[in-house]
Design an enzyme around this catalytic site. Structure first.
Site, PDB file in Angstrom:
ATOM      1  CB  CYS A 150      45.770  39.803  46.390  1.00  0.00           C
ATOM      2  SG  CYS A 150      44.821  40.811  45.270  1.00  0.00           S
ATOM      3  N   GLY A 181      46.507  41.260  39.446  1.00  0.00           N
ATOM      4  CA  GLY A 181      45.582  41.109  40.213  1.00  0.00           C
ATOM      5  C   GLY A 181      44.085  41.382  39.770  1.00  0.00           C
ATOM      6  CG  HIS A 243      48.718  43.641  45.093  1.00  0.00           C
ATOM      7  ND1 HIS A 243      48.800  43.614  43.792  1.00  0.00           N
ATOM      8  CD2 HIS A 243      47.659  43.126  45.243  1.00  0.00           C
ATOM      9  CE1 HIS A 243      47.818  43.177  43.110  1.00  0.00           C
ATOM     10  NE2 HIS A 243      47.070  42.657  44.236  1.00  0.00           N
TER      11      HIS A 243
HETATM   12  N1  LIG Z   1      44.675  37.528  40.425  1.00  0.00           N
HETATM   13  C1  LIG Z   1      44.763  37.572  41.671  1.00  0.00           C
HETATM   14  O1  LIG Z   1      45.830  38.225  42.058  1.00  0.00           O
HETATM   15  C2  LIG Z   1      43.686  37.304  42.526  1.00  0.00           C
HETATM   16  C3  LIG Z   1      44.017  37.468  43.900  1.00  0.00           C
HETATM   17  C4  LIG Z   1      42.906  37.202  45.108  1.00  0.00           C
HETATM   18  C5  LIG Z   1      41.917  36.651  44.587  1.00  0.00           C
HETATM   19  N2  LIG Z   1      41.532  36.693  43.366  1.00  0.00           N
HETATM   20  C6  LIG Z   1      40.208  36.120  42.660  1.00  0.00           C
HETATM   21  O2  LIG Z   1      40.223  34.594  42.223  1.00  0.00           O
HETATM   22  C7  LIG Z   1      39.420  34.413  41.372  1.00  0.00           C
HETATM   23  C8  LIG Z   1      40.121  33.969  39.877  1.00  0.00           C
HETATM   24  O3  LIG Z   1      40.916  35.331  39.570  1.00  0.00           O
HETATM   25  P1  LIG Z   1      41.853  35.048  38.201  1.00  0.00           P
HETATM   26  O4  LIG Z   1      42.643  36.388  38.368  1.00  0.00           O
HETATM   27  O5  LIG Z   1      42.612  33.708  38.121  1.00  0.00           O
HETATM   28  O6  LIG Z   1      40.792  35.114  37.085  1.00  0.00           O
HETATM   29  P2  LIG Z   1      40.953  34.691  35.415  1.00  0.00           P
HETATM   30  O7  LIG Z   1      42.335  34.801  35.151  1.00  0.00           O
HETATM   31  O8  LIG Z   1      40.048  35.639  34.525  1.00  0.00           O
HETATM   32  O9  LIG Z   1      40.336  33.263  35.427  1.00  0.00           O
HETATM   33  C9  LIG Z   1      39.211  32.902  35.713  1.00  0.00           C
HETATM   34  C10 LIG Z   1      38.834  31.300  35.597  1.00  0.00           C
HETATM   35  O10 LIG Z   1      37.440  31.048  35.821  1.00  0.00           O
HETATM   36  C11 LIG Z   1      36.647  30.390  34.831  1.00  0.00           C
HETATM   37  N3  LIG Z   1      35.741  30.731  34.647  1.00  0.00           N
HETATM   38  C12 LIG Z   1      35.180  31.891  33.849  1.00  0.00           C
HETATM   39  N4  LIG Z   1      33.894  32.040  33.557  1.00  0.00           N
HETATM   40  C13 LIG Z   1      33.633  30.792  34.232  1.00  0.00           C
HETATM   41  C14 LIG Z   1      32.092  30.178  34.284  1.00  0.00           C
HETATM   42  N5  LIG Z   1      30.964  30.835  33.889  1.00  0.00           N
HETATM   43  N6  LIG Z   1      32.077  29.048  34.870  1.00  0.00           N
HETATM   44  C15 LIG Z   1      32.946  28.161  35.084  1.00  0.00           C
HETATM   45  N7  LIG Z   1      34.364  28.729  35.155  1.00  0.00           N
HETATM   46  C16 LIG Z   1      34.470  30.107  34.612  1.00  0.00           C
HETATM   47  C17 LIG Z   1      38.049  30.491  33.311  1.00  0.00           C
HETATM   48  O11 LIG Z   1      37.731  29.541  32.594  1.00  0.00           O
HETATM   49  P3  LIG Z   1      37.975  29.850  30.848  1.00  0.00           P
HETATM   50  O12 LIG Z   1      39.551  30.110  30.634  1.00  0.00           O
HETATM   51  O13 LIG Z   1      37.528  28.442  30.470  1.00  0.00           O
HETATM   52  O14 LIG Z   1      37.284  31.288  30.818  1.00  0.00           O
HETATM   53  C18 LIG Z   1      39.132  30.676  34.140  1.00  0.00           C
HETATM   54  O15 LIG Z   1      39.390  29.471  34.599  1.00  0.00           O
HETATM   55  C19 LIG Z   1      38.454  35.526  41.294  1.00  0.00           C
HETATM   56  O16 LIG Z   1      37.600  35.488  42.004  1.00  0.00           O
HETATM   57  C20 LIG Z   1      39.329  36.830  41.854  1.00  0.00           C
HETATM   58  O17 LIG Z   1      38.728  37.806  42.400  1.00  0.00           O
HETATM   59  C21 LIG Z   1      42.606  36.849  42.191  1.00  0.00           C
END
Ligand SMILES: NC(=O)c1ccc[n+]([C@@H]2O[C@H](COP(=O)([O-])OP(=O)(O)OC[C@H]3O[C@@H](n4cnc5c(N)ncnc54)[C@H](OP(=O)(O)O)[C@@H]3O)[C@@H](O)[C@H]2O)c1
Length: 345
Positions: A150, A181, A243
């Site tokens: 991001c 993020g 950001h």
């Molecule tokens: N947030 C941002 O601005 C942003 C920007 C760019 C890229 N990203 C990337 O996008 C990805 C997701 O980020 P997020 O911010 O959405 O994270 P998050 O809020 O922590 O969500 C993680 C997701 O993955 C699932 N999960 C966790 N452990 C798992 C497992 N062992 N097997 C299968 N599913 C699993 C969770 O399910 P449960 O609810 O069941 O735990 C939830 O649906 C990351 O790789 C991050 O680096 C994020």
């Protein structure tokens, strides 16, 4: 044409944004949602802690969340949007590709692999062509396509516009990044309220490498990374979304603020459904852009630039993008739209 879509990591911060963007969407229809073992088997409305300020779409609320594995997703799903934690995605996403699924992913794994397209459609959509090399190398019927981190995606469109006109030799960037993020469980309120954290693990390296791949050129078989030096310093601050980044560039050609403004504002967007009408918006007011005021411009998909000033070697400016829209979910959806446009779906 309606393309059947599945979302991996559908309960998380990015997964919820994906649902918001895909329901409704002119091309995609959500038919499968997955998350961790603890959520699987339950209805989406019961396990997603929905934190978006529009209601959970009724059409997804009753979907039973599946396990995150190819055998748990229907065969007739055409595209998978992945917002899995990077470590999980590293193993699971290739399994989906092996089974023939096209995966448009947010996770940081594999982003800098030689045969994996890392694309921002308005900047380097042509890099998608490396999919042919990927399929040959890996024996996949499916394909893995990545969008950048991001913080990287916030600065790269302005850099692309300025590089095309003035040849960038060096980039220095310092970020002010929102708490969303880090995902929902990323930064506790006790850590971030009344505070700023001058370190985001791995973020600086991502900005320094991904930007050079994105700004590189594709000759039909390899991606030649851009030669500029990029140095990043990343900071977490207590904003919710958006950001903000302070950027300094050295250019081979001399550049004035007027010329830079023209190059930025005339940089083309794309005709894809989720692309903004104007990709880069330039503010003359020195106090803009600001996260709270400017992150939602054009549905959170445009990049805002301000504070343009000439420096001894080039230019200084500030840029801002919505990190979970343009920087994550919106970026994956745009890549999905590009995959459809280019005939991969
Ligand atoms: N947030 C941002 O601005 C942003 C920007 C760019 C890229 N990203 C990337 O996008 C990805 C997701 O980020 P997020 O911010 O959405 O994270 P998050 O809020 O922590 O969500 C993680 C997701 O993955 C699932 N999960 C966790 N452990 C798992 C497992 N062992 N097997 C299968 N599913 C699993 C969770 O399910 P449960 O609810 O069941 O735990 C939830 O649906 C990351 O790789 C991050 O680096 C994020």
């Amino acid at each position: 044409m309606t393309v059947r879509a599945g979302i991996l990591g559908a309960t998380g911060a990015v997964g919820q944004r994906l649902i918001q963007l895909l329901d409704p969407h002119p091309n995609f229809e959500i038919v499968a949602l997955t998350a961790s073992e603890s959520s699987a088997g339950n209805q989406y409305r019961d396990v997603a802690k929905w934190r978006i300020d529009t209601p959970i779409p009724e059409s997804v609320a009753d979907i039973t969340v599946g396990k995150t594995a190819p055998e748990a997703v229907p065969d007739d799903v055409d595209i998978i949007f992945s917002s899995l934690p990077s470590g999980i995605g590293e193993t699971v996403e290739p399994q989906f590709c092996e089974e023939g699924y096209i995966v448009s992913s947010n996770s940081s794994n594999h982003r800098t692999d030689d045969d994996v397209p890392l694309t921002i459609p308005e900047v380097n959509g042509d890099h998608l062509g490396i999919i042919e090399v990927q399929r040959e190398n890996r024996g996949w019927d499916g394909a893995l396509v990545k969008n950048p981190n991001c913080s990287t995606i916030t600065m790269v469109p302005p850099l692309a516009a300025l590089d095309a006109a003035f040849d960038i030799d060096r980039v220095t960037v310092s970020t002010l990044q929102a708490v969303s993020g880090a995902g929902y469980d990323g930064v506790s309120s006790m850590e971030i309220i009344d505070n700023a954290i001058p370190h985001i693990g791995g973020e600086e390296a991502k900005m320094e490498t991904e930007s050079k791949k994105l700004l590189g050129s594709f000759d039909g078989s390899t991606i030649d990374w851009h030669g500029a030096r990029v140095d990043a310093s990343c900071n977490r601050i207590p904003t919710l979304d958006g950001h903000l980044e302070n950027v300094w560039i050295d250019t081979a050609e001399s550049v004035t603020v007027e010329e830079a403004t023209e190059a930025l504002e005339s940089y083309p967007s794309s005709p894809l459904p989720s692309s903004p009408e104007q990709l880069i918006h330039v503010f003359e007011q020195p106090e803009r852009p600001q996260p709270r005021l400017d992150r939602n411009r054009e549905n959170g998909m445009s990049i805002s630039v301000g504070g343009l000033q000439e420096t001894k070697g080039g230019l200084q400016f500030n840029c801002l993008a919505h990190n979970t829209m343009r920087g994550a979910a919106g970026a994956s959806v745009l890549n999905g739209e590009l995959l459809l446009e280019e005939g991969y779906l």
